[in-house]
Design an enzyme around this catalytic site. Structure first.
Site, PDB file in Angstrom:
ATOM      1  CE  LYS A 197     140.781   8.159  21.407  1.00 55.23           C
ATOM      2  NZ  LYS A 197     141.545   9.128  22.085  1.00 55.23           N
TER       3      LYS A 197
ATOM      4  N   GLY B 207     129.976  10.774  44.868  1.00 55.67           N
ATOM      5  CA  GLY B 207     129.720  12.138  44.407  1.00 55.67           C
ATOM      6  C   GLY B 207     130.659  13.122  45.062  1.00 55.67           C
TER       7      GLY B 207
ATOM      8  CG  HIS C  62     153.317  24.274   3.483  1.00 55.66           C
ATOM      9  ND1 HIS C  62     153.957  25.219   2.712  1.00 55.66           N
ATOM     10  CD2 HIS C  62     152.347  24.945   4.159  1.00 55.66           C
ATOM     11  CE1 HIS C  62     153.418  26.412   2.921  1.00 55.66           C
ATOM     12  NE2 HIS C  62     152.426  26.257   3.799  1.00 55.66           N
TER      13      HIS C  62
END
Ligand code: M6R
Length: 592
Positions: A469, A102, A488
């Site tokens: 992904k 931690g 475009h």
């Protein structure tokens, strides 16, 4: 996240070989240092920087006397990966040994105070204040358990702590807050671990202590005490997972586990706010920013450009690392060049970093402490995503984005945005709770060969990342476009066979994006809208819709709207029978 193991054996045999085996079960995560402490009339510690196997070869960790002990593998965060920073850490007199997972937000103040009281420190970690505080409280008359309780009352941040003390032989104490810990009841003895897979070979009956509770392990068993010293009776659960399943915490793949880790990755990275402010103060007046990165990290950088330009009102560029050399000469000493990389090792980014250092301030935002970029950049911020095993970047991406929001807030002096980010972990949890819905949806998309992802402004990099992904793990060709670019050229490809995923959160760009959605709808495209919950108009215009908490507006959408797209790519991949953790031709670290 680091790895912790502790054990007290019932029989008269040495604990070190078992501790070593347990800690080696966590080796797959790629830690940077390792250490053991055992008790044999006194506390013995062996620890060093390096991989578990290499450290064992030089220090013979398996060969330490003592029937109980604690062990740790470190994933460096506060303090570089060095021998001194490896755990366990000791108090002044070497009587208390501690391992910790931690981040302690207030350790500098505590350390300063302890130094003032005569304590000396050997490492640059936050953890080392813990054994010194325990020592101080024991010197005041408390036993180990109560000294630990008094210590954690002084700590701000997240922790799983396991400690032992020479004065109370035969005992290990453990506690946690915002960091996991499991207690294991085995034939050979009693165990504590940050990760169940570490101890599964020895203990399948497991209890997870709650926050505020202290577990006391001895050869007679494990007692759990609440804040009022009341003994808690709780029945262990039987873990039926295989060791491989347990490493993934029961998820089928690391990628899914890591998607689920994201609320914590964001929360923990927000803890870097003061570090980021300090760095920007040290640099002084930043007149121009340039982000340099590859792949997913490049997509995080585009969000950074939009944030810096809109919040700080200064010019910001984004350059793919391999293209950096073509414009390197235009940067000067007023420019901050920011390198974004989960691995901190990417060769193209490293080359660019060395070039940028010649003219400008450099800041590396990396997930791996001690990595090449961490070492070489002028300044460094570590994203707090913990080790990521899946090749597809998920939680490191959200960690990068969080750090980038902190950067934009620090440069602009606008803290409002970081206040908004406090709610993001719960928004992500809400999205993850829809995983089953997205799984069902994915079955309707697993036959497709191509898909477009559209977004404007802050949703443009979401579209790019969603498409990346999909293509990298499912091998379906996904392409992300700025929604306004469609007419475009790419619009020519849109027909009934082309799914179009439109990222359309509420906000300034909503109406324009809706116009783009209408354009593809008119060409018969099958639309999957990712928009705000309760938006019936959007729902009626789309074939499918993933609904997101309505409070998420465009500026924080990248942190939330990316998540359903990760899940969609994941489930399409699994449905096709591919392994999302190891996509073909790709590697986690690209050093060539
Ligand atoms: O380690 P880095 O962030 O520098 O890596 C850059 C890219 O290779 C990486 O982001 C890649 O695109 C992701 N693994 C894709 O999910």
């Amino acid at each position: 996240m680091c790895g912790i193991v502790g054990c007290v054996l019932k029989e008269n045999r040495d604990a070190a070989p078992i501790l070593f085996r347990c800690i080696s079960n966590l080796e797959y995560r790629g830690y940077d240092s390792v250490g053991l402490a055992t008790f044999d009339n006194k506390i013995n510690v062996k620890k060093a920087k390096g991989k578990i196997r290499d450290v064992n070869a030089s220090l013979n960790l398996e060969n330490m006397a003592g029937k109980y002990g604690i062990a740790h593998t470190r994933w460096a965060s506060a303090g570089r990966p060095t021998d001194e920073n490896a755990h366990p850490h000791l108090d002044e007199k070497g009587r208390v040994a501690v391992v910790h997972n931690g981040t302690l937000e207030n350790y500098s103040k505590l350390k300063e105070k302890l130094i003032g009281e005569g304590h000396t420190f050997k490492s640059t970690t936050d953890t080392e204040v813990i054994p010194h505080l325990i020592e101080k409280h024991m010197d005041e008359g408390l036993d180990l358990e109560h000294a630990l309780r008094k210590t954690v009352e002084m700590l701000k941040g997240s922790y799983a702590i396991v400690a032992m003390c020479e004065d109370e032989a035969g005992k290990i104490v453990a506690t946690r807050k915002d960091s996991p810990l499991s207690l294991g009841f085995g034939k050979e003895g009693y165990f504590v671990a940050s990760d169940t897979p570490a101890i599964l070979e020895y203990a399948r009956d497991v209890i997870r202590p709650r926050e505020g509770e202290i577990a006391v392990l001895s050869k007679n068993g494990i007692e759990i005490h609440d804040e009022n010293d009341k003994t808690i009776e709780r029945k262990p659960s039987k873990i039926t997972w295989t060791a491989d399943m347990a490493k993934k915490e029961g998820y089928d793949y690391f990628m899914l586990k890591e998607i689920n880790d994201q609320p914590l990755a964001v929360k923990n990275t927000l803890g870097q706010k003061n570090n980021m402010k300090r760095i920007i103060n040290e640099i002084g007046d930043v007149k121009r920013v340039c982000f340099v990165a590859c792949g997913t990290s490049y997509h995080a950088s585009i969000t950074g450009k939009y944030l810096i330009e809109s919040l700080a009102g200064i010019s910001c560029d984004v350059i793919i690392a391999s293209e950096f050399k073509y414009s390197a000469k235009t940067w000067d000493e007023d420019t901050l060049v920011v390198f974004i990389s989960q691995s901190g090792e990417t060769a193209d980014s490293m080359t660019a970093l060395r070039q940028a250092k010649q003219t400008s301030h450099t800041l590396a935002i990396v997930n791996v402490a001690g990595s090449a970029m961490w070492e070489e950049a002028d300044h460094v911020i570590q994203t707090q995503a913990g080790p990521e095993i899946g090749v597809a970047a998920t939680k490191t991406y959200l960690g990068q984005l969080t750090a980038i929001y902190l950067l934009a807030a620090a440069i602009s002096g606008n803290d409002k945005i970081t206040e908004e980010l406090e709610n993001v972990p719960s928004y992500i949890e809400e999205v993850i709770s829809k995983a089953d819905e997205i799984k069902e949806l994915s079955k309707r998309y697993n036959f497709v060969h191509n898909a477009f992802y559209l977004g404007r402004g802050f949703s443009y990099p979401i579209a790019l990342e969603g498409a990346l992904k999909l293509k990298e793990i499912s091998y379906v060709h996904g392409e992300g476009y700025a929604a306004g670019e469609l007419k475009h050229g790419p619009l020519a490809l849109v027909d009934e066979d082309m799914p179009v995923i439109v990222i359309i959160p509420p906000g300034a760009d909503y109406d324009k994006t809706l116009t783009n959605l209408e354009e593809v709808r008119a060409r018969g495209a099958s639309i999957l809208a990712v928009g705000s919950e309760g938006n019936d108009d959007l729902k009626s215009k789309s074939k499918e819709m993933i609904s997101i908490n309505p409070k998420v507006t465009d500026i924080i959408a990248p942190l939330v709207y990316t998540v359903p797209l990760q899940l969609l790519a994941y489930y399409v991949t699994v449905e096709k029978g591919y392994n999302p953790d190891q996509p073909r031709n790709l590697a986690k670290v690209i050093t060539v």
